[in-house]
Design a protein around this motif. Structure first.
Motif, PDB file in Angstrom:
ATOM      1  N   LEU A  92       0.824  -1.214   0.000  1.00  0.00           N
ATOM      2  CA  LEU A  92       0.000   0.000   0.000  1.00  0.00           C
ATOM      3  C   LEU A  92       0.857   1.262   0.000  1.00  0.00           C
ATOM      4  O   LEU A  92       0.563   2.227  -0.715  1.00  0.00           O
ATOM      5  CB  LEU A  92      -0.942   0.004   1.202  1.00  0.00           C
ATOM      6  CG  LEU A  92      -2.124  -0.946   1.143  1.00  0.00           C
ATOM      7  CD1 LEU A  92      -2.848  -0.994   2.491  1.00  0.00           C
ATOM      8  CD2 LEU A  92      -3.083  -0.542   0.033  1.00  0.00           C
ATOM      9  N   LEU A  96       0.789   3.958  -3.026  1.00  0.00           N
ATOM     10  CA  LEU A  96       0.454   5.361  -2.782  1.00  0.00           C
ATOM     11  C   LEU A  96       1.617   6.275  -3.152  1.00  0.00           C
ATOM     12  O   LEU A  96       1.406   7.368  -3.708  1.00  0.00           O
ATOM     13  CB  LEU A  96       0.040   5.559  -1.327  1.00  0.00           C
ATOM     14  CG  LEU A  96      -1.314   4.954  -0.968  1.00  0.00           C
ATOM     15  CD1 LEU A  96      -1.489   4.871   0.550  1.00  0.00           C
ATOM     16  CD2 LEU A  96      -2.454   5.743  -1.596  1.00  0.00           C
ATOM     17  N   VAL A  99       1.360   6.537  -6.956  1.00  0.00           N
ATOM     18  CA  VAL A  99       0.132   7.159  -7.476  1.00  0.00           C
ATOM     19  C   VAL A  99       0.051   8.646  -7.143  1.00  0.00           C
ATOM     20  O   VAL A  99      -0.344   9.452  -8.001  1.00  0.00           O
ATOM     21  CB  VAL A  99      -1.105   6.400  -6.934  1.00  0.00           C
ATOM     22  CG1 VAL A  99      -2.381   7.181  -7.173  1.00  0.00           C
ATOM     23  CG2 VAL A  99      -1.196   5.022  -7.574  1.00  0.00           C
ATOM     24  N   ILE A 100       0.409   9.024  -5.935  1.00  0.00           N
ATOM     25  CA  ILE A 100       0.228  10.419  -5.490  1.00  0.00           C
ATOM     26  C   ILE A 100       0.939  11.432  -6.394  1.00  0.00           C
ATOM     27  O   ILE A 100       0.328  12.419  -6.806  1.00  0.00           O
ATOM     28  CB  ILE A 100       0.610  10.578  -4.003  1.00  0.00           C
ATOM     29  CG1 ILE A 100      -0.436   9.882  -3.135  1.00  0.00           C
ATOM     30  CG2 ILE A 100       0.756  12.041  -3.622  1.00  0.00           C
ATOM     31  CD1 ILE A 100      -0.039   9.765  -1.665  1.00  0.00           C
ATOM     32  N   LEU A 103      -0.883  11.746  -9.744  1.00  0.00           N
ATOM     33  CA  LEU A 103      -2.122  12.510  -9.584  1.00  0.00           C
ATOM     34  C   LEU A 103      -1.827  14.003  -9.491  1.00  0.00           C
ATOM     35  O   LEU A 103      -2.535  14.826 -10.084  1.00  0.00           O
ATOM     36  CB  LEU A 103      -2.889  12.040  -8.342  1.00  0.00           C
ATOM     37  CG  LEU A 103      -3.531  10.667  -8.432  1.00  0.00           C
ATOM     38  CD1 LEU A 103      -4.017  10.219  -7.057  1.00  0.00           C
ATOM     39  CD2 LEU A 103      -4.679  10.670  -9.433  1.00  0.00           C
ATOM     40  N   VAL A 140      -9.191  12.802  -5.424  1.00  0.00           N
ATOM     41  CA  VAL A 140      -8.477  11.519  -5.334  1.00  0.00           C
ATOM     42  C   VAL A 140      -7.084  11.740  -4.745  1.00  0.00           C
ATOM     43  O   VAL A 140      -6.626  10.975  -3.888  1.00  0.00           O
ATOM     44  CB  VAL A 140      -8.409  10.824  -6.710  1.00  0.00           C
ATOM     45  CG1 VAL A 140      -7.581   9.544  -6.636  1.00  0.00           C
ATOM     46  CG2 VAL A 140      -9.808  10.521  -7.227  1.00  0.00           C
ATOM     47  N   HIS A 141      -6.407  12.794  -5.181  1.00  0.00           N
ATOM     48  CA  HIS A 141      -5.075  13.144  -4.667  1.00  0.00           C
ATOM     49  C   HIS A 141      -5.144  13.382  -3.152  1.00  0.00           C
ATOM     50  O   HIS A 141      -4.290  12.897  -2.403  1.00  0.00           O
ATOM     51  CB  HIS A 141      -4.577  14.393  -5.406  1.00  0.00           C
ATOM     52  CG  HIS A 141      -3.179  14.807  -5.098  1.00  0.00           C
ATOM     53  ND1 HIS A 141      -2.074  14.075  -5.467  1.00  0.00           N
ATOM     54  CD2 HIS A 141      -2.698  15.912  -4.485  1.00  0.00           C
ATOM     55  CE1 HIS A 141      -0.975  14.706  -5.088  1.00  0.00           C
ATOM     56  NE2 HIS A 141      -1.327  15.826  -4.473  1.00  0.00           N
ATOM     57  N   VAL A 143      -7.493  12.240  -1.023  1.00  0.00           N
ATOM     58  CA  VAL A 143      -7.792  10.967  -0.339  1.00  0.00           C
ATOM     59  C   VAL A 143      -6.522  10.125  -0.222  1.00  0.00           C
ATOM     60  O   VAL A 143      -6.235   9.545   0.830  1.00  0.00           O
ATOM     61  CB  VAL A 143      -8.915  10.196  -1.071  1.00  0.00           C
ATOM     62  CG1 VAL A 143      -9.018   8.760  -0.583  1.00  0.00           C
ATOM     63  CG2 VAL A 143     -10.243  10.919  -0.901  1.00  0.00           C
ATOM     64  N   CYS A 144      -5.761  10.060  -1.298  1.00  0.00           N
ATOM     65  CA  CYS A 144      -4.517   9.277  -1.273  1.00  0.00           C
ATOM     66  C   CYS A 144      -3.500   9.871  -0.299  1.00  0.00           C
ATOM     67  O   CYS A 144      -2.790   9.131   0.397  1.00  0.00           O
ATOM     68  CB  CYS A 144      -3.918   9.171  -2.671  1.00  0.00           C
ATOM     69  SG  CYS A 144      -4.840   8.103  -3.786  1.00  0.00           S
ATOM     70  N   ASN A 146      -4.191  11.540   2.436  1.00  0.00           N
ATOM     71  CA  ASN A 146      -4.647  11.158   3.774  1.00  0.00           C
ATOM     72  C   ASN A 146      -4.382   9.681   4.028  1.00  0.00           C
ATOM     73  O   ASN A 146      -3.966   9.301   5.133  1.00  0.00           O
ATOM     74  CB  ASN A 146      -6.135  11.471   3.945  1.00  0.00           C
ATOM     75  CG  ASN A 146      -6.402  12.953   4.029  1.00  0.00           C
ATOM     76  OD1 ASN A 146      -5.569  13.732   4.485  1.00  0.00           O
ATOM     77  ND2 ASN A 146      -7.561  13.372   3.558  1.00  0.00           N
ATOM     78  N   ALA A 147      -4.592   8.858   3.023  1.00  0.00           N
ATOM     79  CA  ALA A 147      -4.373   7.415   3.176  1.00  0.00           C
ATOM     80  C   ALA A 147      -2.910   7.101   3.459  1.00  0.00           C
ATOM     81  O   ALA A 147      -2.612   6.244   4.297  1.00  0.00           O
ATOM     82  CB  ALA A 147      -4.842   6.671   1.925  1.00  0.00           C
ATOM     83  N   ILE A 148      -1.993   7.811   2.787  1.00  0.00           N
ATOM     84  CA  ILE A 148      -0.581   7.506   3.031  1.00  0.00           C
ATOM     85  C   ILE A 148      -0.179   7.895   4.449  1.00  0.00           C
ATOM     86  O   ILE A 148       0.631   7.219   5.075  1.00  0.00           O
ATOM     87  CB  ILE A 148       0.359   8.128   1.978  1.00  0.00           C
ATOM     88  CG1 ILE A 148       1.678   7.343   1.962  1.00  0.00           C
ATOM     89  CG2 ILE A 148       0.602   9.601   2.223  1.00  0.00           C
ATOM     90  CD1 ILE A 148       2.567   7.633   0.795  1.00  0.00           C
TER      91      ILE A 148
END
Length: 178
Positions: A92, A96, A99-100, A103, A140-141, A143-144, A146-148
């Motif tokens: 994960l 991330l 991807v980040i 994005l 999306v950027h 959310v990602c 925050n997810a990282i």
């Protein structure tokens, strides 16, 4: 990898990327200090984009080094479920990390802006501006991002748990100088 520690390049990239994640996240709140139209607000985003491009370069290097050097074996004291959780968290994190920045690049372009790297060079947009797409990518950027932070926080808690509770070498193998 036969060593029980990460290579110096892996450690350096790990900690540089960690600092950039924190710094980039912090910069997103920097715009709140300036009203719309203020040059300071633009400067914050200019820095965010420049450091984001640096982040992207470090991520590419990190993935390359990881693919070529691998990772140390996990301690034999770890259960199979712990190993699966660790592999999932690392997957994960890497996903991330990759991807980040992409994005962010497309967000900048769909906003109609060029990418600039600390004023040293500029990469013009390769797409036509589109506010609707830019808005979606921004969400999306975000959310990602925050997810990282969440996954990295759990990663850090697990490393500290291994160090202070399990008393194994999971944390030490990523620390500089070990």
């Amino acid at each position: 990898m036969t060593s029980n520690t990460y290579a110096p390049a892996q450690k350096t990239l790990h900690w540089l990327i960690f600092l950039l994640v924190i710094g980039l996240y912090g910069l997103t709140f920097g715009e709140d200090f300036f009203p719309r139209g203020d040059p300071g607000r633009d400067a914050v985003w200019w820095l965010h984009i420049s450091f984001g491009l640096l982040f992207a370069v470090f991520v590419v290097l990190r993935v390359g080094v990881r693919l070529s050097r691998g990772a140390p074996q996990m301690p034999p004291s770890m259960t199979e479920i712990e190993k699966k959780l660790a592999h999932t968290a690392h997957f994960l994190l890497y996903a991330l990390l990759v991807v980040i920045p992409f994005l962010g690049i497309f967000l900048t372009w769909f906003r109609g802006d060029a990418l600039t790297f600390f004023g040293l060079f500029t990469i013009p947009s390769l797409v036509a501006p589109d506010r609707a797409i830019a808005s979606f990518i921004r969400e999306v950027h975000s959310v990602c991002a925050n997810a990282i932070l969440i996954v990295a926080g759990l990663h850090a808690v697990a490393a500290l748990w291994h160090h202070f509770v399990r008393k194994d070498d999971v944390l030490r193998r990523m620390l500089p100088g070990t």
